[in-house]
Design a protein around this motif. Structure first.
Motif, PDB file in Angstrom:
ATOM      1  N   GLN A   1      62.397  58.765  67.445  1.00 32.79           N
ATOM      2  CA  GLN A   1      63.682  57.822  67.575  1.00 32.79           C
ATOM      3  C   GLN A   1      65.135  57.677  67.951  1.00 32.79           C
ATOM      4  O   GLN A   1      65.630  57.625  68.964  1.00 32.79           O
ATOM      5  N   LEU A   2      65.336  59.724  67.020  1.00 31.99           N
ATOM      6  CA  LEU A   2      66.168  60.346  68.160  1.00 31.99           C
ATOM      7  C   LEU A   2      66.476  60.931  69.148  1.00 31.99           C
ATOM      8  O   LEU A   2      68.006  60.413  69.713  1.00 31.99           O
ATOM      9  N   ARG A   3      65.636  61.455  69.602  1.00 35.07           N
ATOM     10  CA  ARG A   3      65.478  62.171  70.797  1.00 35.07           C
ATOM     11  C   ARG A   3      64.531  61.797  71.745  1.00 35.07           C
ATOM     12  O   ARG A   3      64.749  62.098  73.299  1.00 35.07           O
ATOM     13  N   GLY A   4      64.296  60.277  71.573  1.00 29.64           N
ATOM     14  CA  GLY A   4      63.304  59.522  72.939  1.00 29.64           C
ATOM     15  C   GLY A   4      62.800  59.835  73.290  1.00 29.64           C
ATOM     16  O   GLY A   4      61.882  59.862  74.555  1.00 29.64           O
ATOM     17  N   THR A   5      61.869  60.952  72.260  1.00 30.19           N
ATOM     18  CA  THR A   5      60.946  62.184  74.212  1.00 30.19           C
ATOM     19  C   THR A   5      60.005  62.064  72.333  1.00 30.19           C
ATOM     20  O   THR A   5      60.254  62.447  71.843  1.00 30.19           O
ATOM     21  N   SER A   6      58.758  62.282  72.995  1.00 32.69           N
ATOM     22  CA  SER A   6      57.736  63.008  72.089  1.00 32.69           C
ATOM     23  C   SER A   6      57.216  64.334  72.653  1.00 32.69           C
ATOM     24  O   SER A   6      55.827  65.369  71.970  1.00 32.69           O
ATOM     25  N   LYS A   7      58.315  64.882  73.656  1.00 28.15           N
ATOM     26  CA  LYS A   7      57.080  65.612  73.940  1.00 28.15           C
ATOM     27  C   LYS A   7      58.266  67.516  73.054  1.00 28.15           C
ATOM     28  O   LYS A   7      59.252  67.287  72.473  1.00 28.15           O
ATOM     29  N   ILE A   8      57.036  68.368  73.147  1.00 32.13           N
ATOM     30  CA  ILE A   8      57.949  69.616  72.036  1.00 32.13           C
ATOM     31  C   ILE A   8      58.894  70.539  72.645  1.00 32.13           C
ATOM     32  O   ILE A   8      59.774  70.336  72.101  1.00 32.13           O
ATOM     33  N   GLY A   9      58.221  70.712  73.882  1.00 34.20           N
ATOM     34  CA  GLY A   9      59.305  71.519  75.195  1.00 34.20           C
ATOM     35  C   GLY A   9      61.132  70.610  74.489  1.00 34.20           C
ATOM     36  O   GLY A   9      62.042  71.641  75.192  1.00 34.20           O
ATOM     37  N   ARG A  10      60.761  69.215  74.796  1.00 30.30           N
ATOM     38  CA  ARG A  10      62.531  68.343  74.979  1.00 30.30           C
ATOM     39  C   ARG A  10      63.011  68.648  73.755  1.00 30.30           C
ATOM     40  O   ARG A  10      64.183  68.402  73.601  1.00 30.30           O
ATOM     41  N   VAL A  11      62.268  68.825  72.361  1.00 31.79           N
ATOM     42  CA  VAL A  11      62.815  68.487  71.040  1.00 31.79           C
ATOM     43  C   VAL A  11      63.464  70.123  70.647  1.00 31.79           C
ATOM     44  O   VAL A  11      62.441  70.721  70.035  1.00 31.79           O
ATOM     45  N   ARG A  12      64.837  70.134  70.952  1.00 31.91           N
ATOM     46  CA  ARG A  12      65.369  71.824  70.426  1.00 31.91           C
ATOM     47  C   ARG A  12      66.243  70.990  69.798  1.00 31.91           C
ATOM     48  O   ARG A  12      66.430  70.884  69.471  1.00 31.91           O
ATOM     49  N   GLY A  13      66.581  72.948  69.003  1.00 25.83           N
ATOM     50  CA  GLY A  13      67.687  72.856  67.732  1.00 25.83           C
ATOM     51  C   GLY A  13      67.816  71.916  66.636  1.00 25.83           C
ATOM     52  O   GLY A  13      68.827  71.083  66.132  1.00 25.83           O
ATOM     53  N   LEU A  14      66.690  70.710  66.116  1.00 24.41           N
ATOM     54  CA  LEU A  14      66.644  69.680  65.182  1.00 24.41           C
ATOM     55  C   LEU A  14      67.438  70.464  64.099  1.00 24.41           C
ATOM     56  O   LEU A  14      67.616  69.459  63.868  1.00 24.41           O
ATOM     57  N   LEU A  15      67.464  71.875  63.291  1.00 23.28           N
ATOM     58  CA  LEU A  15      67.781  72.029  62.320  1.00 23.28           C
ATOM     59  C   LEU A  15      69.226  71.621  62.026  1.00 23.28           C
ATOM     60  O   LEU A  15      70.565  71.306  61.345  1.00 23.28           O
ATOM     61  N   ALA A  16      70.140  72.425  63.579  1.00 22.01           N
ATOM     62  CA  ALA A  16      71.237  72.421  63.153  1.00 22.01           C
ATOM     63  C   ALA A  16      71.882  70.917  64.553  1.00 22.01           C
ATOM     64  O   ALA A  16      73.226  70.714  63.791  1.00 22.01           O
ATOM     65  N   GLN A  17      70.569  70.202  64.551  1.00 21.74           N
ATOM     66  CA  GLN A  17      71.468  68.936  65.119  1.00 21.74           C
ATOM     67  C   GLN A  17      71.490  67.733  63.716  1.00 21.74           C
ATOM     68  O   GLN A  17      72.415  67.250  63.887  1.00 21.74           O
ATOM     69  N   SER A  18      69.911  67.972  62.676  1.00 23.73           N
ATOM     70  CA  SER A  18      69.961  66.743  61.964  1.00 23.73           C
ATOM     71  C   SER A  18      69.248  67.739  61.455  1.00 23.73           C
ATOM     72  O   SER A  18      68.460  67.917  61.186  1.00 23.73           O
ATOM     73  N   PRO A  19      70.140  68.380  59.688  1.00 26.42           N
ATOM     74  CA  PRO A  19      69.348  69.512  59.230  1.00 26.42           C
ATOM     75  C   PRO A  19      68.513  68.629  57.968  1.00 26.42           C
ATOM     76  O   PRO A  19      67.181  69.773  57.737  1.00 26.42           O
ATOM     77  N   TRP A  20      69.058  67.596  57.193  1.00 34.60           N
ATOM     78  CA  TRP A  20      67.643  67.077  56.395  1.00 34.60           C
ATOM     79  C   TRP A  20      66.721  66.716  56.785  1.00 34.60           C
ATOM     80  O   TRP A  20      65.226  67.530  56.337  1.00 34.60           O
ATOM     81  N   LEU A  21      66.427  65.804  58.161  1.00 32.73           N
ATOM     82  CA  LEU A  21      65.138  65.976  58.326  1.00 32.73           C
ATOM     83  C   LEU A  21      64.685  66.377  59.249  1.00 32.73           C
ATOM     84  O   LEU A  21      63.279  67.085  59.347  1.00 32.73           O
ATOM     85  N   GLY A  22      64.993  68.413  59.783  1.00 35.25           N
ATOM     86  CA  GLY A  22      64.435  68.922  60.794  1.00 35.25           C
ATOM     87  C   GLY A  22      63.522  69.646  59.577  1.00 35.25           C
ATOM     88  O   GLY A  22      62.628  70.028  59.718  1.00 35.25           O
ATOM     89  N   ALA A  23      64.816  69.443  58.462  1.00 30.75           N
ATOM     90  CA  ALA A  23      64.084  70.993  56.977  1.00 30.75           C
ATOM     91  C   ALA A  23      62.812  69.837  56.590  1.00 30.75           C
ATOM     92  O   ALA A  23      62.054  70.296  56.435  1.00 30.75           O
ATOM     93  N   LEU A  24      62.938  68.961  56.219  1.00 32.71           N
ATOM     94  CA  LEU A  24      61.655  67.952  56.066  1.00 32.71           C
ATOM     95  C   LEU A  24      60.404  68.059  56.490  1.00 32.71           C
ATOM     96  O   LEU A  24      59.610  67.763  56.412  1.00 32.71           O
ATOM     97  N   PHE A  25      60.976  67.967  58.061  1.00 29.72           N
ATOM     98  CA  PHE A  25      59.732  68.427  58.701  1.00 29.72           C
ATOM     99  C   PHE A  25      59.465  69.420  59.275  1.00 29.72           C
ATOM    100  O   PHE A  25      57.824  69.911  58.727  1.00 29.72           O
ATOM    101  N   GLY A  26      60.344  70.724  59.356  1.00 30.60           N
ATOM    102  CA  GLY A  26      59.531  72.103  58.658  1.00 30.60           C
ATOM    103  C   GLY A  26      58.616  72.280  58.178  1.00 30.60           C
ATOM    104  O   GLY A  26      57.636  73.085  57.559  1.00 30.60           O
ATOM    105  N   LEU A  27      59.865  71.361  56.380  1.00 24.50           N
ATOM    106  CA  LEU A  27      58.905  72.045  55.311  1.00 24.50           C
ATOM    107  C   LEU A  27      57.042  71.498  54.787  1.00 24.50           C
ATOM    108  O   LEU A  27      56.134  71.519  54.425  1.00 24.50           O
ATOM    109  N   ALA A  28      56.951  70.004  55.915  1.00 23.30           N
ATOM    110  CA  ALA A  28      55.700  69.505  55.869  1.00 23.30           C
ATOM    111  C   ALA A  28      55.030  70.463  56.898  1.00 23.30           C
ATOM    112  O   ALA A  28      53.801  70.812  56.332  1.00 23.30           O
ATOM    113  N   VAL A  29      55.311  70.447  57.680  1.00 17.57           N
ATOM    114  CA  VAL A  29      54.671  71.616  57.672  1.00 17.57           C
ATOM    115  C   VAL A  29      54.269  72.453  58.171  1.00 17.57           C
ATOM    116  O   VAL A  29      52.696  73.073  57.271  1.00 17.57           O
TER     117      VAL A  29
END
Lengths: 233, 551
Positions: B420-448
C-alpha cells in the motif's frame, strides 16, 4: 430383481457411464459436451438406484434421486446458462459470428484421435490399478469399480488438455462423477452426512467457477485458459 | 461428555459462521447490494475512479505484455469522495475479532479440559478434540487474531485508495469469517469425511478473496487456485473413499468407518493393498492444499494476489490445517502398513518441494511471491519431520507449525502495508524501507529473521529439533536431513539478501504512525516467547505429539 438381471443392468449402466466420458473427448461443441455430462449423471443415478433396489435400502434410493437431480439436472443447467450468456453476448456484439468461437473447443492440446487412444490406455491403467480393490471383495458391483477410476483419470485428462474454461469445469465434474461412482460401487456410497457435504461443496465449486469464468472473460476477453499466463516465475 | 465440552467443541466453528451471518444480515440491510451475476458494471457506475483504473489496465493490456495488478494500485487514488470515507470510523471491522477470541478461549479450555482425559467428543464422534486439536485451534486462533486485527488498517488504506467499497468490505468480512469457521471445523472433527468437506469448503470460500481485486492477474490466480485445489483435493476424497471401502471390508460399521480413532484402533485389520492406494491419494490430495509437490502451482499465485490478511491466514493456517490432516492419516497408514511406506513418500515429497522452493527463491523478484515460496520451504520441513516420525520430530513439527504461522502472518501483513505504501510488489523497486518507515521496516525485517530460523524465535528451536531427530533416525534419513539443511541454507541466503535489499538504502522519512502495527508486534512477541519457553504449552505440545505417534 434376480442376481443375473441386476448384474446385467449394472454393467449396462457402468458401460454408459464410461462411454459418456469417452465421447466427451470426441466432441468439440461445448453444448454437446454438457449434454453428455448430463447423460453421465443419469447413468450415475441409475447405478445408485440399482444398488439401492438390490440391497433393498430406501436411503440409497433417495440418495440416487438426489444425485440424479444434482448431476443430471442442476449442474448441467448451470454450465449451459453460462455458455448461453457468452454466446448471446458475442452474437450481439460481433454480428453473429463470434458466438461459435466461445461455444467450441477450438484446439485442444491433444487431438481427438490421440485423446481417444489415451482414454483407452487410461482405462487399462484403471483396471490394472484396481486389481487389489476387486480382489478384496469380488461382487458384481466391485468388479465394475475400475470404471469409476477410469472416469476419474479421463476427467483429469480433460482438465489438463482442454483450453476452454467451461470444458475444464466439465473435466472437473467428470472427475467428481468418477469418484462418486467409485464410492457407490465399492461401498454403496459414503455416509449420508458426508454425501450431503460433498454434493454441497461440488455445487458451490461449480457456482464459483461459473462466476470466475465470467470474470476471466471480462478480464481477458476470451475463456481460453491458455491466455492465463501472466503469473509465472 | 458434559454440556460445557460440547459447547467448547461447537463454538470454534459455529461462532465464526454466526459472525459471518451477522455481517451478511447487517450488510444486506445497510448497503444496497449489486444484484445478478454481472456485478462489475453496476459497481463501476458507483465508483468512477475504479472504472478509470480498469480502463488503464485494459489499455495497457492491449499494448504491453504484462499489465500486473500493481498497475492499478500504483495509479493515483481517487480524490474528494474517498478522503471522507477514509477518515470515517468503521467499528464493524473490529467485530471480526470476536471469532479469534472465541477460538482462542475454547482452545485454552479444551486444552485444560482434556489434559487428563485423553479426548472428548460430541455428536457421535462428528466433533472430537484431543491434544492435537487443542494445539491446532490455538494456532488458528492466534494467527486469525493477527490477521483480523490488521484488517481494519488494511481496509482503511484500501478505502482511502478507492479500491474498496462498502460492498467489497462487507463481502471480505463475510468470506473471511466463513473461512475461519471451515478451518475450525476441519480441526475439531473426528470424521474423515467431514474433514474433507471442511477443507474443500475453504477452497470455495477463499476463491473470491484471492480474486477480489478483479485485475487480470488476480482473476488468473483465483481460477488456478480453484481448479488445482479442487482437482487435487478430489484425489484426497477418492483416497478417503478407498479407505472407507477397506474399513467396511474390515467389518467396521457404516457409522464408524470414517471415524479417525476407530480407524486407528483397527488399522491392523485394513487390507494393505487398498490402504496403500488410498493413503497415497490422500497424501497427494491434501498435499495439494498444503503446497507440496506436485500440485503446488496455485500457491505462489494465490498468496501473492490475495489481500494481505487473507494471505496471512492462507499461509499461516490453511496450509497447516491441511497438513494436520496428512498427519492424522499418517497414523492410520503406519499402523496398517508399517512406517516405511509413509516415510519414503513424505521424505521424497519433502525433498522435491524444498528443491523447487529453494530454486525459485533464488530467482524471485516479487516479495509476496518470495514469502509464498518460503511457506513451501517450511511446509516441506514439516513434511520431513513427519517422515522422521520420532516423538522429538513430531513435537518439532507441531512447534514449527505454530512458529511459522505467527511469523508468516506477521510478514504477510507487513508486506501488505509495504504494497500500500509503495504501490508495487517488486523487490527491486522497494528500497530504503527502514529509512522511510522504521517501524514497518523493522517489523518486516524481524518477521523474515524469524522465518530464517534465528533465535529467540521458535522456528530456531523447531528447526534444531527436526535436524537433531533427523540425524538420530538412521543412515537414510540422515542423508535426507543433510540434503534438506543444505537446501534450507540456499533458501536462507536468497531470502536474506532480498530482504536486505528492500530494507536498506536511502529513503525519505515519511513520519509513519506505528499505532496500527500493534498486531504485528504481538505476533512477533508470541513467536519469540514460544521460542524461549513453551511454558504451560509444553505439556500440550508433548501430548499433541503423542497423539500422532505410531501405535
Amino acid at each position: 430383481m434376480s442376481e443375473g438381471l441386476f448384474t446385467q443392468l449394472l454393467n449396462l449402466a457402468c458401460g454408459a457411464f464410461l462411454l459418456a466420458a469417452v465421447v466427451v473427448l470426441w466432441r468439440r461443441e461445448l453444448a454437446a459436451i454438457v449434454r453428455l455430462f448430463a447423460l453421465q449423471g443419469v447413468a450415475l443415478a441409475a447405478i445408485a438406484l440399482l444398488l439401492g433396489l438390490h440391497e433393498n435400502r430406501w436411503g440409497l434410493i433417495v440418495v440416487a434421486v438426489g444425485i440424479g437431480a444434482l448431476r443430471a439436472g442442476l449442474l448441467p443447467y448451470l454450465i449451459r446458462r453460462a455458455l448461453k450468456a457468452f454466446v448471446a453476448e458475442r452474437d450481439g456484439g460481433l454480428g453473429g459470428h463470434g458466438g461459435s468461437e466461445e461455444a467450441r473447443e477450438t484446439q485442444p492440446l491433444v487431438n481427438v484421435a490421440a485423446s481417444l487412444l489415451t482414454a483407452a490406455a487410461l482405462t487399462l491403467l484403471a483396471y490394472a490399478v484396481a486389481r487389489p480393490l476387486v480382489e478384496l471383495d469380488p461382487t458384481p458391483a466391485t468388479r465394475a469399480l475400475p470404471v469409476g477410476l477410469a472416469v476419474v483419470l479421463i476427467g483429469f485428462f480433460v482438465l489438463v488438455t482442454r483450453r476452454r474454461a467451461l470444458a475444464q469445469v466439465v473435466g472437473f465434474l467428470l472427475l467428481d462423477n468418477g469418484i462418486t461412482a467409485t464410492a457407490f460401487l465399492a461401498a454403496s456410497g459414503v455416509p449420508l452426512i458426508v454425501e450431503l457435504g460433498v454434493s454441497f461443496d461440488v455445487l458451490l465449486a461449480v457456482l464459483v467457477l461459473q462466476v470466475l469464468t465470467v470474470r476471466v472473460r471480462e478480464a481477458f476477453g476470451t475463456t481460453d485458459i491458455d491466455d492465463l499466463r501472466e503469473l509465472h516465475d | 461428555m458434559t454440556a460445557a465440552t460440547a459447547l467448547f467443541l461447537t463454538a470454534p466453528a459455529a461462532v465464526p459462521l454466526a459472525v459471518a451471518a451477522g455481517y451478511a444480515l447487517t450488510g444486506s440491510v445497510r448497503h444496497e447490494l449489486p444484484r445478478g451475476l454481472p456485478t462489475v458494471r453496476r459497481a463501476q457506475d458507483r465508483r468512477p475512479q475504479r472504472a478509470e483504473k480498469a480502463a488503464v489496465v485494459t489499455a495497457q493490456g492491449a499494448t504491453s505484455v504484462s499489465p500486473r495488478g500493481e498497475v492499478a494500485d500504483a495509479s493515483p487514488p481517487g480524490k474528494s469522495a474517498v478522503a471522507s470515507s477514509a477518515r470515517a470510523r468503521h467499528p464493524s471491522d473490529w467485530a471480526a475479532l470476536a471469532s479469534p477470541t472465541v477460538i482462542l478461549t475454547c482452545a485454552a479450555l479444551l486444552a485444560a479440559d482434556r489434559v487428563d482425559s485423553g479426548s472428548v467428543s460430541a455428536y457421535s464422534g462428528l466433533l472430537r478434540a484431543d491434544a492435537l486439536t487443542a494445539w491446532m485451534l490455538l494456532v488458528v486462533g492466534a494467527v486469525a487474531f493477527i490477521a483480523c486485527a490488521s484488517a481494519p488498517a488494511h481496509l482503511a488504506a484500501e478505502r482511502a485508495a478507492g479500491s474498496a467499497t462498502a460492498w467489497t468490505v462487507w463481502r471480505y468480512h463475510m468470506l473471511v469469517q466463513t473461512f475461519l469457521g471451515a478451518m475450525c471445523l476441519a480441526v475439531v472433527t473426528g470424521n474423515l469425511g467431514v474433514l474433507w468437506v471442511a477443507i474443500e469448503a475453504t477452497t470455495v470460500v477463499t476463491a473470491f478473496l484471492v480474486g477480489h481485486r478483479r485485475t487480470r492477474t488476480s482473476v488468473e490466480a483465483a481460477w488456478k487456485y480453484v481448479v488445482l485445489c479442487s482437482a487435487g483435493i478430489a484425489l484426497a476424497f477418492l483416497g478417503t473413499v478407498l479407505l472407507y471401502y477397506a474399513a467396511r471390508q474390515a467389518g467396521i460399521s457404516e457409522a464408524w468407518a470414517l471415524d479417525w480413532p476407530t480407524l486407528v484402533a483397527r488399522a491392523d485389520r485394513l487390507d494393505p493393498a487398498v490402504t496403500r492406494l488410498g493413503i497415497s491419494l490422500v497424501i497427494l490430495g491434501y498435499g495439494a492444499k498444503a503446497g507440496l509437490v506436485p500440485l503446488h502451482a496455485w500457491l505462489p499465485d494465490a498468496h501473492s494476489q490475495a489481500p494481505a490478511p487473507v494471505s496471512a491466514l492462507m499461509s499461516g493456517v490453511l496450509l497447516a490445517v491441511a497438513f494436520a490432516a496428512i498427519l492424522r492419516y499418517r497414523v492410520i497408514a503406519d499402523a496398517a502398513l508399517g512406517p516405511d511406506f509413509t516415510r519414503v513418500l513424505l521424505a521424497g515429497i519433502a525433498l522435491l518441494t524444498l528443491t523447487l522452493a529453494a530454486g525459485l527463491l533464488l530467482a524471485q523478484r516479487d516479495y509476496k511471491r518470495m514469502l509464498a515460496y518460503s511457506s513451501m520451504e517450511h511446509m516441506s520441513l514439516i513434511a520431513l519431520a513427519a517422515a522422521i516420525g520420532s516423538p522429538l520430530a513430531l513435537s518439532a513439527a507441531l512447534l514449527h507449525i505454530a512458529g511459522h504461522g505467527l511469523a508468516k502472518a506477521t510478514a504477510f501483513c507487513a508486506s501488505g502495508r509495504i504494497l500500500q505504501l509503495r504501490g508495487t510488489s517488486k523487490i527491486g523497486r522497494v528500497r530504503g524501507l527502514l529509512a522511510q518507515s522504521p517501524w514497518l521496516g523493522a517489523l518486516f525485517g524481524l518477521a523474515v529473521v524469524a522465518l530464517l530460523g534465528f533465535p529467540p524465535f521458535s522456528l530456531f528451536a523447531s528447526e534444531l529439533g527436526i535436524a537433531r531427530a533427523g540425524f538420530a533416525a538412521g543412515a537414510g534419513l540422515s542423508w535426507v536431513t543433510a540434503a534438506a539443511l543444505l537446501l534450507v541454507l540456499i533458501a536462507f541466503a536468497a531470502l536474506a539478501t532480498r530482504t536486505a535489499r528492500m530494507l536498506l538504502g536511502p529513503g525519505e522519512p515519511s513520519g509513519e504512525s506505528p499505532s496500527a502495527l500493534w498486531p504485528l508486534v504481538l505476533g512477533l512477541m508470541a513467536c519469540a516467547a514460544l521460542g524461549i519457553a513453551t511454558g504451560p504449552l509444553g505439556d500440550l505440545l508433548t501430548q499433541a505429539a503423542a497423539v500422532l505417534e505410531r501405535p
